[in-house]
Design an enzyme around this catalytic site. Structure first.
Site, PDB file in Angstrom:
ATOM      1  N   LEU A 116       0.714  -1.307  -0.014  1.00 54.46           N
ATOM      2  CA  LEU A 116      -0.097  -0.151   0.105  1.00 54.46           C
ATOM      3  C   LEU A 116       0.860   1.212  -0.051  1.00 54.46           C
ATOM      4  CD1 LEU A 116      -2.853  -0.645   2.537  1.00 54.46           C
ATOM      5  CD2 LEU A 116      -3.047  -0.259   0.254  1.00 54.46           C
ATOM      6  N   ASP A 117       0.655   2.136  -0.691  1.00 54.40           N
ATOM      7  CA  ASP A 117       1.176   3.390  -0.735  1.00 54.40           C
ATOM      8  C   ASP A 117       1.481   4.071   0.564  1.00 54.40           C
ATOM      9  OD1 ASP A 117       1.317   3.583  -3.456  1.00 54.40           O
ATOM     10  OD2 ASP A 117      -0.155   4.968  -3.859  1.00 54.40           O
ATOM     11  N   PRO A 118       2.427   4.803   1.206  1.00 48.87           N
ATOM     12  CA  PRO A 118       2.661   5.325   2.381  1.00 48.87           C
ATOM     13  C   PRO A 118       1.281   6.052   2.933  1.00 48.87           C
ATOM     14  CG  PRO A 118       4.536   5.624   1.383  1.00 48.87           C
ATOM     15  CD  PRO A 118       3.720   5.016   0.207  1.00 48.87           C
TER      16      PRO A 118
END
Length: 305
Positions: free
Chosen positions: A46-48
């Site tokens: 997942l993106d930050p």
């Protein structure tokens, strides 16, 4: 002499509620330290800036994590209209501003309908895809842009949850490899005003949903002891629960765990991959070779031992 792996032989799956601002790997390492686990891995990043469901695999569960990489996913996202960023999300620099027209729910529905089903999507430069061995986001940080081929993905559903003057909330259900940032950019382009996402939360991945009992890192840390933390893990075979189940007898289990095919009555087609059990205990995965035979494919070390 082989180096001894540090930590405890913890096995299972943790449904983590990943916090905003932390990379998937950093979240994994924090959970690993809390569980004192020897081995850990995640099931797709997942993106930050994204939050929500991130299944983490510990110990023997890492052998089966690839089964989630192909999984469909569901997200809730906030799409900001009128601004385009270089990353497609709120963490990037604004590169274009446009006036947002007056939009009705019917206008939004008309555009969303164009993005349901199979679509062509060009992956973003700010992604972990690789070009000549380097991740695209690394090249993007150097100011480089690489030509990317469009990929076919599926948007099973895209539903409007809320509409504001310059933003909308969507819930989307998509196939693997679909970038929600890119989907939002394409929707903004179709609306004529551009867009980027300012929030993204994963609700489902494969068989798992946020409602299945996710834990935050803080909740995991607050558990009283190691036993309580390990009790919060799901069993190994939840990752392969979609595969057919096959019970084997003691003789077949012995052959399989010694790397040999075994005579098993199964009723499955050649090439199928069943979950193997002996007296209810999960042994791992097999491969159907003939109508009366199964060969070992990927077994638990504990089963072999």
């Amino acid at each position: 002499m082989a180096r001894r792996r540090r930590g405890l032989p913890v096995n299972g799956v943790l449904l983590l509620d990943k916090p905003k601002g932390l990379s998937s790997n950093h979240a994994l390492q924090r959970a690993r330290r809390l569980l004192q686990a020897q081995k850990a891995g995640h099931t797709g990043t997942l993106d930050p800036m994204a939050t929500g469901l991130l299944p983490l695999c510990f110990g023997e569960a890492t052998k089966f994590s690839a089964h989630l990489l192909e999984a469909d996913k569901a997200y809730r996202t906030r799409v900001e209209l009128g601004m385009v960023t270089d990353t497609g999300d709120a963490e990037g620099e604004v590169i274009e501003r446009r006036e947002v027209p007056r939009l009705s729910e019917a206008d939004i529905e008309g555009v969303l309908a164009r993005f349901r089903g199979e679509i062509e999507q060009v992956p973003p430069m700010h992604s972990a895809l690789k070009h000549q061995g380097r991740k695209l986001y690394e090249l993007a940080r150097e100011g480089r842009t690489i030509e990317r081929a469009a990929r076919r993905v599926t948007v099973y559903d895209a539903r409007l949850l809320a509409l504001e003057v310059d933003a909308l909330e969507l819930e989307v259900r998509v196939s693997k490899g679909t970038y929600i940032r890119t989907l939002a950019e394409d929707i903004g382009r179709a609306l004529g005003c551009g867009a980027h996402i300012s929030a993204l939360r994963r609700l489902k991945t494969g068989p798992f949903a946020a409602s299945d009992g996710m834990l935050t890192l803080e909740a995991l840390e607050a558990l009283p002891d190691q036993a309580a933390r390990e009790a919060a893990l799901l069993p190994l075979d939840v990752l392969v629960a979609h595969l057919p189940r096959l019970e084997v007898d003691a003789a077949a289990a012995q052959r399989l765990t010694h790397g040999q095919p075994a005579r098993v009555t199964h009723g499955l087609a050649a090439g199928e991959t069943p979950r193997l059990y002996r007296d209810g205990a999960f042994l791992g995965l097999g491969t159907v070779t003939t109508p009366q035979e199964v060969a070992p494919k990927r077994l638990l070390s504990s089963a072999v031992a």
